[in-house]
Motif scaffolding. Sequence first.
Motif, mmCIF file in Angstrom:
data_model
loop_
_atom_site.group_PDB
_atom_site.id
_atom_site.type_symbol
_atom_site.label_atom_id
_atom_site.label_comp_id
_atom_site.label_asym_id
_atom_site.label_seq_id
_atom_site.Cartn_x
_atom_site.Cartn_y
_atom_site.Cartn_z
ATOM 1 N N VAL A 1 -1.815 1.111 -4.629
ATOM 2 C CA VAL A 1 -1.289 -0.201 -4.251
ATOM 3 C C VAL A 1 -0.518 -0.769 -5.445
ATOM 4 O O VAL A 1 -0.917 -0.590 -6.595
ATOM 5 C CB VAL A 1 -2.417 -1.160 -3.800
ATOM 6 N N GLU B 1 -4.052 1.034 4.072
ATOM 7 C CA GLU B 1 -3.804 2.375 3.539
ATOM 8 C C GLU B 1 -3.519 3.356 4.679
ATOM 9 O O GLU B 1 -2.639 4.209 4.576
ATOM 10 C CB GLU B 1 -5.007 2.844 2.715
ATOM 11 N N LYS C 1 0.850 -1.188 0.000
ATOM 12 C CA LYS C 1 0.000 0.000 0.000
ATOM 13 C C LYS C 1 0.890 1.245 0.000
ATOM 14 O O LYS C 1 1.939 1.282 0.669
ATOM 15 C CB LYS C 1 -0.904 0.012 1.235
#
Length: 730
Positions: A359, A445, A344
């Motif tokens: 990603v 994330e 990520k």
Amino acid sequence: MSEIITEWVEPSPDEVQERILKMLAGELKLSAKQVRTTVGLLDEGNTIPFIARYRKEMTGELDEHAIRSIEERLQYLRNLETRKTEVLRLIFEQGKLTEELRLAITAAAKLQEVEDLYRPYRQKRKTRASVAKEKGLEPLAEWLMSQPPAGDPLAEAAKYIDEEKGVASAEEALQGAMDILAERIADDAAIRAWVRQHTYNHGMIVTEAKDPEMESVYEMYYAYQEPVKRLPPHRILAINRGEREDVLKVRLAVEEERILDQIVQRTLQQTSAVREILLAVIEDAYKRLIAPSIEREVRGELTERAEEHAIKVFADNLRNLLLQPPVKGHVVLGVDPAYRTGCKLAVVDDTGKVLDKGVVYPTPPHNKTAEAEQTIGAMIEKYGVETIAIGNGTASRETESFIAGLIKKLGNPKLKYIIVSEAGASVYSASKLAAEEFPDFDVAERSAVSIARRLQDPLAELVKIDPKSIGVGQYQHDVQQKRLEESLKFVVESVVNHVGVDLNTASPSLLSYVSGINGKIAKNIVKYREENGRFTNRQQLLKVPRLGAKTFEQCVGFLRIRDGDNPLDNTPIHPESYSIVDKLFEQLQISLEQLGTEELNARLREVRPEELAPKLDVGLPTLRDILESLQRPGRDPREELPPPIFSTDVLKIEDLAPGMELKGTVRNVTDFGAFVDIGLENDGLVHISQLSDRYVKHPMDVVSVGDIVTVRVLQTDLKRGRVSLTMRNL
């Protein structure tokens, strides 16, 4: 024997307070005035950072650690005095309080001493002695304890045969009397204190395996013994854990003969008709009642001491980690490595604002390196990324190899990367706080953002994580969690207030550690900022809901406003001292507009604080602080530390050879050595014996978390991925 007290009055609060203040001053080697004033300030609700920084004249310039020692010991002594009063009352109500006993309890400095003195009077559950007392055998016990020069014990015991009371024979009566005396000896405070100290000084902790064939991390303790008083804290906690996991059997061994001889000397005359009986009583008292109890107490004391040490190690490591210098003015790409789910990405600008996320899949099983290079290369070019922060978790080294290769391909001389500790990032990413901050991001994330921000401002990001999860401790899960939390909270508060907080950018997490501010007020500050725009002066804080005059007094000096109405709001100078600054400037014929100029700093360096303080009617410590703050407005003390080590190429354990010299960053310090990040998957270990050419009592005397050190490779273990390092002869 002292006479029984027929009247007893509880000590007054003032009497108790005076006794506590006197004990504090003696124990901590401080003046009575320092202790009295500091206790008064704490009782008024002032915080430790506020007292240490802004009440120096009152405390005699005590630092935070001294004030915290006073606070902790004050709480202990107050609890001790409450227990003393309770014990005295309970013994008095039994009609057994003597003046000698009252004085002994009043003079006790430890809770253990009070409990030892109370032990004979405590209401016990049913014991062999209490059953014997119910059968009316106390007079027989008293006859035995009188140690008559002549007489037949069985004939005397026969007088107490009573079928109704359950005494069927002289032997039963004698045994009952012996049980009473065994408990009396076991409850004797002086005997217990001596046995406890002797056991500590001469006892051995002996460990063995429950299953010697089983492989475990505790194999060094499968047949092990060490003197109690020499056991280092980390070994105590390791042994405790092995016992708790049912791998080890642990006992405390001590020579019984010396102890029995001592109890005999304290209890018996040289000759009597009942000496052999009393010798048997003493042996029973020790083996059945004293020894098991003292073993629990000694091991409990060892554990408590080991826990305190482990907490101190964790706290010191945490302080140094939180004080790591920020990397300011950089756009950073944060990378949270992974295999199957991909790496990520999060790009954050120099203020920590998220600019982009994504990603890529450069690691096995996908190995989409070309696609990943294109995506990351585009991000670097679009946002002017200069630094890439890679988390040190799963797939970190494969990701590092990929990033190092990409940097070579891009040929950007400014581009570099650094491995950042992920410890606690997953805890933060899954937290309610992270969900509020990034509601549209998934957990990984959020982690990538956290990794990037950790590099930019470690303190601001790490305060969002439970300190226990930051990963710089030693046996942190084996210690008393409440005590650990208190200690770590104090460290975070201390660091936050030492550094100072930007009122217009700080998160609620960071603000909640500022002196006097709780979580609710921190949220109210941010809400006020969002609704009314940035703060332009410190006085506006008084408009924040629930932030009253007392909270304002405690917090305002630690909050900074850059480019505000008053330049002093960007310094640690408290508003209560602004009038002193006005007088100072008037005296020196300079103006506030000159703040930050070399001309003003030159004038301030010429000032003799000792001469000027009386003229300004201000204390010397406060004036010194004001002068220092005026010379460095907006100063961040972390920036004076060496910056982190950045890389452009990857290092493998196969690249290492004995004697190779490297630079590294200390990641953790334990009792047995320091772990140093030299750019490998696992940190290398500098054992305590390799930290210096001189004797080292504890690794923290030589290194701290975050230190940049030069090390030399001693040996490598390719199979286990371990590297031994040395700092000797460098």
